[in-house]
Write a protein that holds these residues in place. Structure first.
Motif, PDB file in Angstrom:
ATOM      1  N   PRO A   1     -28.045  -0.267  20.803  1.00 40.83           N
ATOM      2  CA  PRO A   1     -27.533  -1.192  19.792  1.00 40.83           C
ATOM      3  C   PRO A   1     -28.499  -1.266  18.614  1.00 40.83           C
ATOM      4  O   PRO A   1     -29.719  -1.115  18.788  1.00 40.83           O
ATOM      5  CB  PRO A   1     -27.451  -2.530  20.534  1.00 40.83           C
ATOM      6  N   SER A   2     -27.971  -1.524  17.439  1.00 37.82           N
ATOM      7  CA  SER A   2     -28.805  -1.506  16.242  1.00 37.82           C
ATOM      8  C   SER A   2     -29.957  -2.500  16.317  1.00 37.82           C
ATOM      9  O   SER A   2     -31.054  -2.224  15.833  1.00 37.82           O
ATOM     10  CB  SER A   2     -27.946  -1.795  14.997  1.00 37.82           C
ATOM     11  N   GLN A   3     -29.739  -3.649  16.957  1.00 38.17           N
ATOM     12  CA  GLN A   3     -30.779  -4.686  16.969  1.00 38.17           C
ATOM     13  C   GLN A   3     -31.951  -4.339  17.873  1.00 38.17           C
ATOM     14  O   GLN A   3     -33.014  -4.965  17.783  1.00 38.17           O
ATOM     15  CB  GLN A   3     -30.189  -6.044  17.361  1.00 38.17           C
TER      16      GLN A   3
ATOM     17  N   ASP B   1     -32.755  -0.849  18.424  1.00 37.09           N
ATOM     18  CA  ASP B   1     -32.967   0.587  18.210  1.00 37.09           C
ATOM     19  C   ASP B   1     -34.375   0.817  17.679  1.00 37.09           C
ATOM     20  O   ASP B   1     -34.692   0.493  16.531  1.00 37.09           O
ATOM     21  CB  ASP B   1     -31.933   1.123  17.224  1.00 37.09           C
TER      22      ASP B   1
ATOM     23  N   ASP C   1     -36.554   4.411  14.612  1.00 35.61           N
ATOM     24  CA  ASP C   1     -36.394   4.150  13.184  1.00 35.61           C
ATOM     25  C   ASP C   1     -36.732   5.393  12.376  1.00 35.61           C
ATOM     26  O   ASP C   1     -37.077   6.452  12.916  1.00 35.61           O
ATOM     27  CB  ASP C   1     -37.249   2.964  12.746  1.00 35.61           C
TER      28      ASP C   1
ATOM     29  N   LYS D   1     -27.611   9.580  16.518  1.00 33.64           N
ATOM     30  CA  LYS D   1     -27.287   8.190  16.840  1.00 33.64           C
ATOM     31  C   LYS D   1     -25.842   8.115  17.333  1.00 33.64           C
ATOM     32  O   LYS D   1     -24.915   8.584  16.668  1.00 33.64           O
ATOM     33  CB  LYS D   1     -27.483   7.294  15.611  1.00 33.64           C
TER      34      LYS D   1
ATOM     35  N   ARG E   1     -23.874   5.060  18.952  1.00 31.11           N
ATOM     36  CA  ARG E   1     -23.802   3.687  19.467  1.00 31.11           C
ATOM     37  C   ARG E   1     -22.540   3.460  20.303  1.00 31.11           C
ATOM     38  O   ARG E   1     -22.584   2.731  21.287  1.00 31.11           O
ATOM     39  CB  ARG E   1     -23.859   2.693  18.309  1.00 31.11           C
TER      40      ARG E   1
END
Length: 352
Positions: free
Chosen positions: A14-16, A18, A21, A35, A37
């Protein structure tokens, strides 16, 4: 990994949370990070990847079937979480190396355990209804406040998380009794008993903290019989896995006043059902499984371990934090003993 080939890495996070970077990607220009998701994205890219980066909750049975049946080139799965119990139930490919992030989250999890313990023993949860009504009732709070110093804390699991909890508890002048698989002595513990004596030390506990993995052997470790052995007014804290506790038995003990309170970062079925009695209990302090969250600095530490393992994989060297894909047991000869963050040294009958 043999030199010269292009490394393809599927990132299913999930982006929160991940940690892959742009800075990490820039450090590995020769690696293709894909990526993915959503499941359909992962199904498209994983069959051509050698590496999967994911977390425990994201490794669903569907992902497990995909990895086992349709990703023949998958050589390594890196979990960004400590616990991998969901992944073990979902099925891991037997030919892939599996690693986790044990140790990185230990300090923040231990801090969260102490926050829950302090909150319950100092009655902070009991003040919330008064605060909402804007009632400054000092005398009403007095029955709910207890001192930590001089009390006995029993910690089940003495890996990096449990050991950190023990150290912090000693700073509060608590007496610490540990429970581990073999019962070997450990720093900051007055004594340590093997898991076979788990029930015997329960009557000593003013507070009990669970800091071990969830396995078939530890499922419902704390049940009706174990709760009956605890002294009246004792406090239970769980920052590991909800399945370690027989939840209906815990609720009954709390409702009947046999326990003084509970601090829970995890519950047996998450998210907690809206009709669960735990929501309305003034002797329960709840947080939504955030004990392992530690902000940007922790993300940097997680990314550093991931980067180190990527370099090791590229060089054909042994990866850090390896676990057995069948049992979840730590494989590293030099690994910390687990407790909440790895299963190898914690009592199988006594998850993160």
């Amino acid at each position: 990994m043999s030199g010269g080939r292009i490394l393809r890495v599927a990132v299913n996070l999930p982006s929160q949370v991940d940690i892959v970077d742009q800075a990490l990607q820039d450090d590995f220009p020769e690696v293709h990070f894909l990526k993915a998701r959503a499941y359909d994205e992962l199904a498209r890219v994983l069959p051509s990847c050698q590496v999967l980066i994911t977390n425990n909750s994201g490794y669903t049975p569907e992902v497990g079937r995909l990895a086992v049946r349709h990703a023949p080139g998958l050589e390594w799965i890196q979990f960004t979480t400590t616990g991998i119990d969901t992944a073990l139930r979902s099925g891991l490919p037997p030919g892939a190396v599996v690693t986790n992030m044990r140790g990185v989250r230990a300090e923040v999890l231990a801090t969260h355990a102490m926050a829950l313990l302090l909150g319950v023993m100092r009655g902070l949860h009991s003040f919330e209804p008064l605060r909402e009504r804007r009632q400054w009732q000092r005398d009403a709070m007095t029955p709910f406040t207890r001192a930590l110093e001089g009390g006995t804390l029993v910690i089940v699991g003495l890996g990096s998380i449990g050991s950190s909890i023990a150290r912090k508890a000693r700073a509060f002048e608590m007496r610490v009794v540990g429970v581990s698989r073999q019962g070997r002595s450990a720093p900051h513990c007055e004594r340590v008993v093997p898991h076979t004596q788990f029930r015997e030390v329960l009557p000593e506990a003013d507070a009990l903290v669970l800091a071990l993995p969830l396995t078939e052997e530890t499922f419902h470790l704390l049940g009706r019989n174990e709760l009956a052995h605890m002294k009246p007014g004792a406090v239970v804290v769980n920052i590991a896995r909800g399945g370690l506790i027989d939840e209906p038995a815990l609720i009954a003990a709390l409702q009947q006043g046999r326990l003084g309170g509970a601090g829970l970062d995890v519950v047996e079925s998450e998210p907690l059902a809206p009709d669960s009695p735990l929501w309305g209990m003034q002797n329960v302090l709840l947080t939504p499984h955030i004990g392992g969250r530690g902000g940007v600095e922790q993300d940097h530490r997680l990314a550093a371990l991931l980067a180190d393992n990527l370099r090791r994989f590229q060089a054909g060297r042994e990866l850090r934090n390896r676990v057995d894909a069948r049992t979840g047991l730590a494989l590293d000869a030099h690994a910390d003993h687990p407790a909440g963050d790895q299963p190898s040294a914690d009592p199988p009958g006594a998850g993160r």
